[in-house]
Design a protein around this motif. Structure first.
Motif, PDB file in Angstrom:
ATOM      1  N   PHE A 118      36.487   7.311  -7.221  1.00 34.35           N
ATOM      2  CA  PHE A 118      37.103   7.033  -8.516  1.00 34.35           C
ATOM      3  C   PHE A 118      38.513   7.616  -8.587  1.00 34.35           C
ATOM      4  O   PHE A 118      39.452   6.948  -9.019  1.00 34.35           O
ATOM      5  CB  PHE A 118      36.233   7.604  -9.643  1.00 34.35           C
ATOM      6  N   GLU A 119      38.670   8.869  -8.153  1.00 32.36           N
ATOM      7  CA  GLU A 119      39.992   9.495  -8.183  1.00 32.36           C
ATOM      8  C   GLU A 119      40.969   8.781  -7.260  1.00 32.36           C
ATOM      9  O   GLU A 119      42.151   8.642  -7.580  1.00 32.36           O
ATOM     10  CB  GLU A 119      39.864  10.972  -7.846  1.00 32.36           C
ATOM     11  N   ASP A 120      40.484   8.291  -6.113  1.00 36.06           N
ATOM     12  CA  ASP A 120      41.337   7.519  -5.215  1.00 36.06           C
ATOM     13  C   ASP A 120      41.825   6.244  -5.909  1.00 36.06           C
ATOM     14  O   ASP A 120      43.006   5.895  -5.820  1.00 36.06           O
ATOM     15  CB  ASP A 120      40.582   7.183  -3.926  1.00 36.06           C
ATOM     16  N   LEU A 121      40.921   5.547  -6.601  1.00 38.21           N
ATOM     17  CA  LEU A 121      41.322   4.334  -7.324  1.00 38.21           C
ATOM     18  C   LEU A 121      42.331   4.640  -8.414  1.00 38.21           C
ATOM     19  O   LEU A 121      43.290   3.880  -8.611  1.00 38.21           O
ATOM     20  CB  LEU A 121      40.099   3.655  -7.945  1.00 38.21           C
ATOM     21  N   THR A 122      42.145   5.743  -9.144  1.00 36.62           N
ATOM     22  CA  THR A 122      43.101   6.056 -10.210  1.00 36.62           C
ATOM     23  C   THR A 122      44.464   6.431  -9.648  1.00 36.62           C
ATOM     24  O   THR A 122      45.479   6.192 -10.297  1.00 36.62           O
ATOM     25  CB  THR A 122      42.586   7.192 -11.126  1.00 36.62           C
ATOM     26  N   ARG A 123      44.502   6.998  -8.457  1.00 35.47           N
ATOM     27  CA  ARG A 123      45.806   7.271  -7.820  1.00 35.47           C
ATOM     28  C   ARG A 123      46.461   5.976  -7.354  1.00 35.47           C
ATOM     29  O   ARG A 123      47.650   5.774  -7.515  1.00 35.47           O
ATOM     30  CB  ARG A 123      45.635   8.208  -6.613  1.00 35.47           C
ATOM     31  N   ARG A 124      45.662   5.090  -6.774  1.00 34.14           N
ATOM     32  CA  ARG A 124      46.212   3.840  -6.244  1.00 34.14           C
ATOM     33  C   ARG A 124      46.574   2.847  -7.333  1.00 34.14           C
ATOM     34  O   ARG A 124      47.499   2.058  -7.173  1.00 34.14           O
ATOM     35  CB  ARG A 124      45.204   3.213  -5.277  1.00 34.14           C
ATOM     36  N   ARG A 133      32.861  10.527  -7.391  1.00 37.30           N
ATOM     37  CA  ARG A 133      34.084  11.051  -8.020  1.00 37.30           C
ATOM     38  C   ARG A 133      35.305  10.868  -7.128  1.00 37.30           C
ATOM     39  O   ARG A 133      36.378  10.505  -7.605  1.00 37.30           O
ATOM     40  CB  ARG A 133      33.886  12.531  -8.350  1.00 37.30           C
ATOM     41  N   PRO A 135      47.195   3.367 -11.072  1.00 38.48           N
ATOM     42  CA  PRO A 135      47.275   4.147 -12.316  1.00 38.48           C
ATOM     43  C   PRO A 135      47.444   3.238 -13.529  1.00 38.48           C
ATOM     44  O   PRO A 135      47.978   2.140 -13.436  1.00 38.48           O
ATOM     45  CB  PRO A 135      48.509   5.020 -12.104  1.00 38.48           C
ATOM     46  N   ASP A 136      46.956   3.726 -14.657  1.00 37.34           N
ATOM     47  CA  ASP A 136      47.212   3.047 -15.934  1.00 37.34           C
ATOM     48  C   ASP A 136      48.646   3.352 -16.315  1.00 37.34           C
ATOM     49  O   ASP A 136      49.058   4.495 -16.340  1.00 37.34           O
ATOM     50  CB  ASP A 136      46.273   3.571 -17.028  1.00 37.34           C
ATOM     51  N   HIS A 137      49.411   2.310 -16.575  1.00 33.09           N
ATOM     52  CA  HIS A 137      50.815   2.495 -16.926  1.00 33.09           C
ATOM     53  C   HIS A 137      50.983   2.443 -18.433  1.00 33.09           C
ATOM     54  O   HIS A 137      50.392   1.598 -19.099  1.00 33.09           O
ATOM     55  CB  HIS A 137      51.695   1.418 -16.281  1.00 33.09           C
TER      56      HIS A 137
END
Length: 85
Positions: free
Chosen positions: A60-66, A57, A68-70
């Protein structure tokens, strides 16, 4: 009878183990059945490489911060060419 959950222990995959042991590694029955499951796993790892652990987790959260879906900017719409199907 209750449904199986992802957390339930799964039976050992004997069919797949025998397919690899006999078909790929060309082990005799005596050689195959004398292996421990850990030894067989090491032989398969030597053949196919080490399986990586699934992403946790935090990763995954690190990737979503780095990355992000725009959302598209207001007024810009995606085009769809119906002739391309």
């Amino acid at each position: 009878m209750r449904a199986l959950l992802a957390s339930d222990p799964q039976p050992f995959p004997w069919r797949e183990a025998m397919a690899i042991g006999f078909g790929v590694l060309k082990l005799s029955s005596r050689e195959f059945w004398s292996l421990t499951p850990r030894e067989l796993a090491a032989a398969i790892e030597g053949l196919a490489g080490r399986a990586s652990a699934p992403m946790d987790r935090a990763a995954f959260e690190d990737l979503t911060r780095r990355f992000p879906d725009h959302q598209p900017s207001p007024g810009i719409t995606a085009s769809f060419d119906e002739s391309r199907g």
